[in-house]
Write a protein that holds these residues in place. Structure first.
Motif, PDB file in Angstrom:
ATOM      1  N   ARG A  16      -0.317  -7.324   4.813  1.00 15.29           N
ATOM      2  CA  ARG A  16       0.649  -6.232   4.870  1.00 15.29           C
ATOM      3  C   ARG A  16       1.093  -5.745   3.482  1.00 15.29           C
ATOM      4  N   THR A  20      -2.559   0.429  -0.523  1.00 15.36           N
ATOM      5  CA  THR A  20      -3.496   1.292   0.185  1.00 15.36           C
ATOM      6  C   THR A  20      -4.755   1.502  -0.647  1.00 15.36           C
ATOM      7  N   ALA A  23      -6.985  -1.276   0.333  1.00 14.81           N
ATOM      8  CA  ALA A  23      -7.556  -0.993   1.658  1.00 14.81           C
ATOM      9  C   ALA A  23      -8.728  -0.030   1.537  1.00 14.81           C
ATOM     10  N   VAL A  37      -4.725  -5.318   9.649  1.00 12.77           N
ATOM     11  CA  VAL A  37      -3.655  -5.983   8.925  1.00 12.77           C
ATOM     12  C   VAL A  37      -3.321  -7.254   9.708  1.00 12.77           C
ATOM     13  N   VAL A  51      -5.125  -0.009   9.699  1.00 11.04           N
ATOM     14  CA  VAL A  51      -5.095   1.154   8.807  1.00 11.04           C
ATOM     15  C   VAL A  51      -6.489   1.751   8.808  1.00 11.04           C
ATOM     16  N   LEU A  56      -5.198   6.812   5.557  1.00 15.00           N
ATOM     17  CA  LEU A  56      -5.152   6.930   4.098  1.00 15.00           C
ATOM     18  C   LEU A  56      -5.093   8.388   3.660  1.00 15.00           C
ATOM     19  N   THR A  71       1.966   0.370   0.249  1.00 16.16           N
ATOM     20  CA  THR A  71       1.244  -0.760   0.852  1.00 16.16           C
ATOM     21  C   THR A  71       0.713  -0.377   2.234  1.00 16.16           C
ATOM     22  N   VAL A  72      -0.231  -1.182   2.718  1.00 20.51           N
ATOM     23  CA  VAL A  72      -0.744  -0.936   4.064  1.00 20.51           C
ATOM     24  C   VAL A  72       0.364  -1.139   5.092  1.00 20.51           C
ATOM     25  N   MET A  76       0.785   1.458   8.162  1.00 20.40           N
ATOM     26  CA  MET A  76       0.101   1.014   9.377  1.00 20.40           C
ATOM     27  C   MET A  76       0.884   1.463  10.611  1.00 20.40           C
TER      28      MET A  76
END
Length: 149
Positions: A16, A20, A23, A37, A51, A56, A71-72, A76
């Motif tokens: 988590r 990004t 990712a 995640v 994600v 994105l 952050t993801v 998410m």
């Protein structure tokens, strides 16, 4: 056929608090359109989000946010839908249709991530099954011709 028989067992996961940007790098490195995640719980990887490449673009790139800071966990989906590996593919197709989703993390009975089922996987299975049925029709026609000229 069960979901566990056709799902991809090599799932790309991320924590988590990863960015990004990380990712996106994972998606590029492994040629996938989504990362799952996960959160460690009692030594198991439990899916808590997903994600996608679209996330994105829409959530980070289009609004020109800093992908080294976001952050993801920030982007998410708040709810993740999963499916058990012992469910039938028909049940999975129905579930995907009802939830209007293209990707389903596959979990075991304890909720641990064991795979990923995608719309592509299902289409590949169905096209293979349809091809087998078409071969059967051709075979029956040839058989008829041989036995009743």
């Amino acid at each position: 056929m069960t979901v566990g028989e056709i799902c991809n067992r090599e799932v790309i996961v991320i924590q988590r608090d990863e960015t990004t940007l990380e990712a996106a790098k994972l998606m590029r490195q492994y040629h996938v359109g989504a990362v799952i995640v996960v959160e460690a719980q009692n030594g198991r990887q439990i899916p808590i989000g997903i994600v996608t490449d679209r996330d994105l673009v829409v959530e980070v790139l289009a609004p020109e946010l800093d992908n080294t800071v976001i952050t993801v966990g920030d982007i998410m989906a708040p709810e993740i839908f999963t499916i058990k590996e012992n469910m039938t593919t028909y049940e999975a197709i129905e579930y995907m249709r009802r939830k209007t989703i293209r990707r389903l993390p596959v979990v075991d009975d304890s909720g641990e991530l064991v795979g990923m089922l995608t719309l592509d996987d299902v289409l590949e299975l169905l096209s293979s099954e349809l091809q087998d049925l078409a071969k059967l029709v051709r075979y029956e026609q040839r058989k008829e011709i041989r036995h009743r000229p």
